[in-house]
Write a protein that holds these residues in place. Sequence first.
Motif, mmCIF file in Angstrom:
data_model
loop_
_atom_site.group_PDB
_atom_site.id
_atom_site.type_symbol
_atom_site.label_atom_id
_atom_site.label_comp_id
_atom_site.label_asym_id
_atom_site.label_seq_id
_atom_site.Cartn_x
_atom_site.Cartn_y
_atom_site.Cartn_z
ATOM 1 N N ASP A 25 0.826 -1.206 0.000
ATOM 2 C CA ASP A 25 0.000 0.000 0.000
ATOM 3 C C ASP A 25 0.865 1.263 0.000
ATOM 4 O OD1 ASP A 25 -2.752 1.277 0.413
ATOM 5 O OD2 ASP A 25 -1.656 2.062 2.145
ATOM 6 N N VAL A 26 1.922 1.250 0.799
ATOM 7 C CA VAL A 26 2.841 2.393 0.854
ATOM 8 C C VAL A 26 3.511 2.597 -0.498
ATOM 9 C CG1 VAL A 26 5.012 3.233 1.841
ATOM 10 C CG2 VAL A 26 3.254 2.256 3.338
ATOM 11 N N TYR A 27 4.053 1.510 -1.066
ATOM 12 C CA TYR A 27 4.708 1.608 -2.367
ATOM 13 C C TYR A 27 3.746 2.175 -3.416
ATOM 14 C CZ TYR A 27 8.667 -1.314 -0.824
ATOM 15 O OH TYR A 27 9.783 -1.815 -0.180
ATOM 16 N N ARG A 28 2.515 1.674 -3.414
ATOM 17 C CA ARG A 28 1.543 2.090 -4.427
ATOM 18 C C ARG A 28 1.206 3.579 -4.284
ATOM 19 N NH1 ARG A 28 -1.315 -0.952 -7.934
ATOM 20 N NH2 ARG A 28 -3.122 0.028 -8.916
ATOM 21 N N HIS A 29 1.034 4.031 -3.055
ATOM 22 C CA HIS A 29 0.687 5.437 -2.860
ATOM 23 C C HIS A 29 1.882 6.358 -3.122
ATOM 24 C CE1 HIS A 29 -2.992 3.742 -1.143
ATOM 25 N NE2 HIS A 29 -3.522 4.939 -1.326
ATOM 26 N N TRP A 30 3.080 5.928 -2.794
ATOM 27 C CA TRP A 30 4.257 6.703 -3.192
ATOM 28 C C TRP A 30 4.316 6.795 -4.716
ATOM 29 C CZ3 TRP A 30 8.683 4.385 0.336
ATOM 30 C CH2 TRP A 30 8.551 4.904 1.645
ATOM 31 N N ALA A 31 4.001 5.691 -5.393
ATOM 32 C CA ALA A 31 4.011 5.684 -6.861
ATOM 33 C C ALA A 31 2.941 6.615 -7.422
ATOM 34 C CB ALA A 31 3.813 4.265 -7.383
ATOM 35 N N TYR A 32 1.785 6.734 -6.737
ATOM 36 C CA TYR A 32 0.769 7.696 -7.171
ATOM 37 C C TYR A 32 1.366 9.112 -7.181
ATOM 38 C CZ TYR A 32 -3.010 4.236 -6.422
ATOM 39 O OH TYR A 32 -3.832 3.135 -6.486
ATOM 40 N N GLY A 33 2.087 9.449 -6.111
ATOM 41 C CA GLY A 33 2.718 10.765 -6.035
ATOM 42 C C GLY A 33 3.714 10.968 -7.162
ATOM 43 N N MET A 34 4.524 9.941 -7.435
ATOM 44 C CA MET A 34 5.503 10.037 -8.524
ATOM 45 C C MET A 34 4.806 10.227 -9.865
ATOM 46 S SD MET A 34 8.124 6.982 -7.461
ATOM 47 C CE MET A 34 8.451 6.661 -5.728
ATOM 48 N N ALA A 35 3.717 9.491 -10.101
ATOM 49 C CA ALA A 35 2.991 9.593 -11.368
ATOM 50 C C ALA A 35 2.452 11.008 -11.564
ATOM 51 C CB ALA A 35 1.864 8.574 -11.411
ATOM 52 N N ASN A 36 1.919 11.592 -10.503
ATOM 53 C CA ASN A 36 1.410 12.962 -10.595
ATOM 54 C C ASN A 36 2.524 13.937 -10.969
ATOM 55 O OD1 ASN A 36 -1.108 12.049 -9.828
ATOM 56 N ND2 ASN A 36 -0.947 12.732 -7.712
ATOM 57 N N ILE A 37 3.676 13.789 -10.307
ATOM 58 C CA ILE A 37 4.820 14.664 -10.579
ATOM 59 C C ILE A 37 5.298 14.488 -12.020
ATOM 60 C CG2 ILE A 37 7.256 15.047 -10.029
ATOM 61 C CD1 ILE A 37 6.558 14.178 -7.132
ATOM 62 N N ILE A 38 5.471 13.234 -12.433
ATOM 63 C CA ILE A 38 6.004 12.935 -13.765
ATOM 64 C C ILE A 38 5.080 13.465 -14.854
ATOM 65 C CG2 ILE A 38 6.519 11.057 -15.374
ATOM 66 C CD1 ILE A 38 7.372 9.425 -12.815
ATOM 67 N N SER A 39 3.780 13.285 -14.680
ATOM 68 C CA SER A 39 2.840 13.683 -15.732
ATOM 69 C C SER A 39 2.808 15.194 -15.930
ATOM 70 C CB SER A 39 1.435 13.169 -15.397
ATOM 71 O OG SER A 39 0.958 13.738 -14.187
ATOM 72 N N ILE A 40 3.176 15.960 -14.895
ATOM 73 C CA ILE A 40 3.173 17.424 -15.012
ATOM 74 C C ILE A 40 4.545 17.962 -15.416
ATOM 75 C CG2 ILE A 40 2.873 19.585 -13.718
ATOM 76 C CD1 ILE A 40 0.866 18.033 -11.947
#
Length: 392
Positions: free
Chosen positions: A309-324
């Motif tokens: 769960d932690v890994y997945r939510h950290w990855a959500y943050g990374m995806a948001n950053i990368i997409s912008i």
Amino acid sequence: MQVPKKTGNSKLVKKLNKEEVLQQVVLHGQISRADISKQTQLSRPCVSALVDEMIQEGLLQEVGMGDSKGGRKPILLEYNYQAYAIAGAIFEGSTLDMAIADMKGEFLARYRKRLAQPANGETVIEDLAAGLDRLLRESGIPRERLLGMGVGLQGVTQRGSGTVSFSPSTGWMGSPIQQTIEARLGLPVIIDNDVNMMTLGEYVRGAGVGHTNVVYMYVGTGIGAGIILDGQFYRGSREAAGEIGFMMIGPVHNRPNGASGVFETHYSIPGIQEQAKGFLSDLQEGSSVIEELIRHAKHNPEAEKLLADVYRHWAYGMANIISILNPEILILSGEMVHVDGEGVKQIHEWLREWVPEVPNLEKASLGERAGLIGAVHSVLEAFPFTRLLDKE
């Protein structure tokens, strides 16, 4: 190269000529008086007189003989990087980390202290002053040879005004903290967000070297990011860019005034520890919660589920950053450096699924030195070598 005219204010002309000499020495690393004369188009007697004066002032030093070009071997000159010193300090969680460095940024002495909790602005500044006194004693650097200090602070900092507009941990909400620290320490101070200082450290000495578009993502007692685009820090209109702890990632809650954001509340170290307290009750202070989760996940389904769960939510943050921002490299730091190879692979696979372009994912390479290196470098950037001539 334009040579200053030998008319007008002789003191100003001399200073400009000394600047030219100093720039050539710093640029070349080691250089002879004759080569300085060629590069600056100043006469040899003029260069010799200026160099002798700067040796007496402690700015330059002779370091041996160079290769002969047909006559006597020339004496090489080098900038004396120990002529002055710079201090750096980082407040990270409940820890104050400080160092004194030479003009190359090499540490001469270091000091680390656990801060009393809860912290308040006044005691924190006194801790800073006491730490600086100790560093000066240990390094043997006279206070008058200290050019300034870079200070990394938690919260939203405004470098231009020298204020901190949001820092619940210290109570510095709109306070002119730079002025206050300068008055207490008696030297120039540059303030910045602690994660920005860490980002700068990794950019100039660590994993970010050679890249111009860098995002540094940090997970510790809080969650934040440092952003460098086209080789320049991106700070936003009110210098709050990178406050990714306020991303709406995780269970949404009503945020009381001054509280942490949603992402930070649930997926910073304290947030993870809170979720893990049922099976990580024996977690020792200073140990990694991720390393412990990885260890427990081998035989505990709850730990395995939380880790994923932690890994997945950290990855959500990374995806948001990368997409912008579309960075070249995303540097994982703080608690994220403890993610094992399997975890990094899983995060990378998720990102490939979610975003069109995945940057290099690299773990921070400087460890807890990153912030201090950045703090020292922030002063080096703000205090060019030629300004050292004003000290004499």
